[in-house]
Design a protein around this motif. Sequence first.
Motif, short mmCIF file in Angstrom:
data_model
loop_
_atom_site.label_atom_id
_atom_site.label_comp_id
_atom_site.label_asym_id
_atom_site.label_seq_id
_atom_site.Cartn_x
_atom_site.Cartn_y
_atom_site.Cartn_z
N TYR A 418 0.86 -1.18 0.00
CA TYR A 418 0.00 0.00 0.00
C TYR A 418 0.89 1.23 0.00
CZ TYR A 418 1.25 -0.36 4.94
OH TYR A 418 1.96 -0.47 6.11
N ASN A 419 0.33 2.40 0.22
CA ASN A 419 1.08 3.64 0.36
C ASN A 419 0.92 4.16 1.77
OD1 ASN A 419 0.60 5.18 -2.96
ND2 ASN A 419 1.85 3.46 -2.28
N GLY A 420 2.03 4.21 2.53
CA GLY A 420 2.02 4.82 3.85
C GLY A 420 2.25 6.32 3.77
N ILE A 421 2.34 6.95 4.92
CA ILE A 421 2.44 8.41 4.98
C ILE A 421 3.63 8.96 4.19
CG2 ILE A 421 2.92 10.33 6.56
CD1 ILE A 421 1.00 9.06 8.53
N PRO A 422 4.85 8.43 4.32
CA PRO A 422 5.96 9.02 3.55
C PRO A 422 5.72 9.00 2.04
CG PRO A 422 6.81 7.61 5.29
CD PRO A 422 5.34 7.37 5.24
N THR A 423 5.18 7.89 1.51
CA THR A 423 4.92 7.81 0.07
C THR A 423 3.78 8.74 -0.34
OG1 THR A 423 5.76 5.56 -0.05
CG2 THR A 423 4.28 6.26 -1.82
N ILE A 424 2.73 8.80 0.47
CA ILE A 424 1.62 9.71 0.17
C ILE A 424 2.11 11.15 0.16
CG2 ILE A 424 -0.52 10.69 1.10
CD1 ILE A 424 -0.98 8.10 -0.38
N ARG A 425 2.96 11.52 1.11
CA ARG A 425 3.50 12.88 1.12
C ARG A 425 4.36 13.13 -0.13
NH1 ARG A 425 3.27 16.27 5.36
NH2 ARG A 425 5.17 17.28 4.60
N SER A 452 -3.87 9.88 9.49
CA SER A 452 -4.71 10.02 8.31
C SER A 452 -3.89 10.34 7.06
CB SER A 452 -5.75 11.13 8.53
OG SER A 452 -6.32 11.55 7.32
N LEU A 453 -4.13 9.59 5.98
CA LEU A 453 -3.46 9.86 4.71
C LEU A 453 -3.99 11.13 4.06
CD1 LEU A 453 -3.25 6.29 3.11
CD2 LEU A 453 -1.49 7.52 4.39
N LEU A 454 -5.29 11.40 4.24
CA LEU A 454 -5.85 12.64 3.70
C LEU A 454 -5.20 13.85 4.36
CD1 LEU A 454 -7.87 14.11 1.91
CD2 LEU A 454 -9.60 13.80 3.71
N THR A 455 -5.01 13.76 5.67
CA THR A 455 -4.32 14.85 6.37
C THR A 455 -2.90 15.01 5.85
OG1 THR A 455 -5.64 14.56 8.38
CG2 THR A 455 -3.50 15.64 8.62
N ALA A 456 -2.23 13.90 5.59
CA ALA A 456 -0.84 13.95 5.13
C ALA A 456 -0.72 14.71 3.80
CB ALA A 456 -0.28 12.54 4.99
N LYS A 457 -1.59 14.40 2.85
CA LYS A 457 -1.46 15.09 1.56
C LYS A 457 -1.99 16.52 1.62
CE LYS A 457 -5.56 12.86 -0.57
NZ LYS A 457 -5.98 12.01 -1.71
N TRP A 458 -2.99 16.77 2.47
CA TRP A 458 -3.48 18.14 2.65
C TRP A 458 -2.39 19.03 3.24
CZ3 TRP A 458 -4.29 20.79 7.35
CH2 TRP A 458 -4.97 21.99 7.25
N PRO A 466 4.75 18.00 8.57
CA PRO A 466 3.90 16.85 8.91
C PRO A 466 3.54 16.82 10.39
CG PRO A 466 6.17 16.16 8.49
CD PRO A 466 6.08 17.60 8.08
N SER A 467 2.26 16.60 10.66
CA SER A 467 1.82 16.51 12.05
C SER A 467 2.08 15.12 12.62
CB SER A 467 0.33 16.84 12.15
OG SER A 467 -0.44 15.95 11.35
N TYR A 468 2.24 14.13 11.74
CA TYR A 468 2.54 12.77 12.15
C TYR A 468 3.95 12.45 11.72
CZ TYR A 468 1.80 7.76 13.05
OH TYR A 468 1.88 6.47 13.53
N GLN A 469 4.84 12.30 12.68
CA GLN A 469 6.24 12.04 12.39
C GLN A 469 6.49 10.54 12.23
OE1 GLN A 469 8.31 14.52 11.82
NE2 GLN A 469 6.78 16.07 12.35
N CYS A 470 7.19 10.19 11.18
CA CYS A 470 7.50 8.78 10.94
C CYS A 470 8.88 8.40 11.45
CB CYS A 470 7.34 8.45 9.46
SG CYS A 470 5.63 8.08 9.02
N ASP A 471 9.33 9.09 12.51
CA ASP A 471 10.60 8.72 13.14
C ASP A 471 10.38 8.11 14.52
OD1 ASP A 471 9.72 10.87 14.55
OD2 ASP A 471 11.45 12.16 14.16
N GLY A 472 9.11 7.78 14.78
CA GLY A 472 8.80 7.16 16.07
C GLY A 472 8.30 8.13 17.12
N SER A 473 8.27 9.44 16.78
CA SER A 473 7.88 10.42 17.79
C SER A 473 6.41 10.79 17.75
CB SER A 473 8.70 11.70 17.60
OG SER A 473 8.42 12.29 16.33
#
Length: 539
Positions: A418-425, A452-458, A466-473
């Motif tokens: 699928y596409n996670g947040i980093p790819t969607i961004r 939310s993926l919609l939030t990520a691309k918005w 990004p409000s959701y960090q993909c570094d574990g934080s």
Amino acid sequence: MKTLNLAVLAALGLISVPTMALDCSQLSNWQATKVYTGGMEVKHLTAKYTAKWWTQNQDPAMYSEPQNVWRKEGICDPIGAPLPIVKLDAPLDQSRHIIASPVMIKATASHPMNVPIKHVDFKVDDVVIMTDNTAPYEVTWTATGLGEHVIQAEVVDDSNGRASSGKRMITVVADDVIVPPSGFKIVGYFPSWQGQVADIQFDKLTHINYSFLLPNADGSLQPLENLAKMQQLVSAAHASGVKVGIAVGGWNGGDDSAFETFASSTEGRATFIRNLMAFVELHQLDGVDMDWEYPDPGSSANNYALLMKELSVELKAKGKFLTAAVVALGYTGGGVLESVFQDVDFLNLMAYDANNTDHASFQYALDSIAYWQGRGLSKEKTVLGVPFYSRPTWQAYRTLVSQDAANACRDTDGASYYNGIPTIRAKAQLALDSAGGIMNWELSHDTNGPASLLTAKWEVAQGMAPSYQCDGSGGPDKPTQCVDIQVDPNQYVVHPNFPNGDHAAAGQRIRHQSSVYEANWWTRSVPGSDGSWQFVCQF
């Protein structure tokens, strides 16, 4: 000293404002055999024209304002003497502004022979509102009058040479609706068979397509599934300033025979268009998204082109939009002729389902954009599609994240792709740079939580961090635990058993792999394997 002169007398009609001659010295003459795409400028007869979308062999003098492909910018300077140059820097074209809010209008002015600039006039709807005689040339206009307005700047040099900038369209809106810049579109499909209207993040969307309305072979329409849900959607979306279209067709098990039949005749197309227009107006929809999957190259493509042209005429006459969902690339793409590009507001590129594993890679998105734009589709009419689901398991993104929060930050859990947040961004940034918008299938597959993926691309469209960090934080630490929401897993049957013997009905729950799932509708699939299930909790 900088002075700003309100053009009150001009607005009252007590003085006249001279017509500005345009510098056309750098423009090529229009050629009937040449292909022009959106934004390209030409000189024709004595005037300057700008193409609004793909066009060929359409005389600018005959196909200009208001609804046609060419926009007439003005009359070219007859003398040929060097004229000053003026360019609008702000506001953005197609931007929206809240009524009574300040709108900054900026322009850059110069002269090729360094003749001093006397002043720059700023116009709204062809009326001079202010004049600035010192660089930087800028004024502030208070947004008034709901609806669209035309912004333009005109420069005068010390030799009384005059020139105009291009025009920009802005819209004054009543509500504080956050929208992406420059007319960037964020489109979401919303199916009749799953998802709740109350869960939609309307503030992060510009368009929603309710899916699907099916035609019959004679051009009549089948009853729409869950009509009340669509009516609820229209009401909620319009309250938030979001447009709603009806998506016609869809995959439908690969059966497009109804389209093939009615589109092959003038009478069939007319019947279909008449019925569809009645449906659109009855339910106060904003437009149509044509999802014929798929017209084939050849006669089918010709019929599709005729259908889209004829439907476009009817929709545009009512101020409605026309879009289409199209295959990402390849042979089937030939079923959409280039002539269709001028009939649609934009195309939704279904850049997913390339295969049964990594079906929506970043490279596939690049290839899809390159394919369509290589055929002449303008950037503004290119809307990149992304999936909110996985293959081959067909699990919704929200299900994957509920099972493991780490799934939000990757593109596979080993079984699902699928596409996670980093790819969607990354794809949202690609769309921002190379296209006119981004689309997803479909909204109910998203999570309304922080991942939310919609939030990520918005956020990308808004230029936000990004409000959701993909570094574990950021994000939740683990899936919802049954004990935390007081759910007793022992009261439910364990798969492969079902509550009703061979199936589960909507609302019924089942245990599978240390998790509880709830059926969204009648199903006998493996819990969590597709959109018929939603994750409840883990134990």
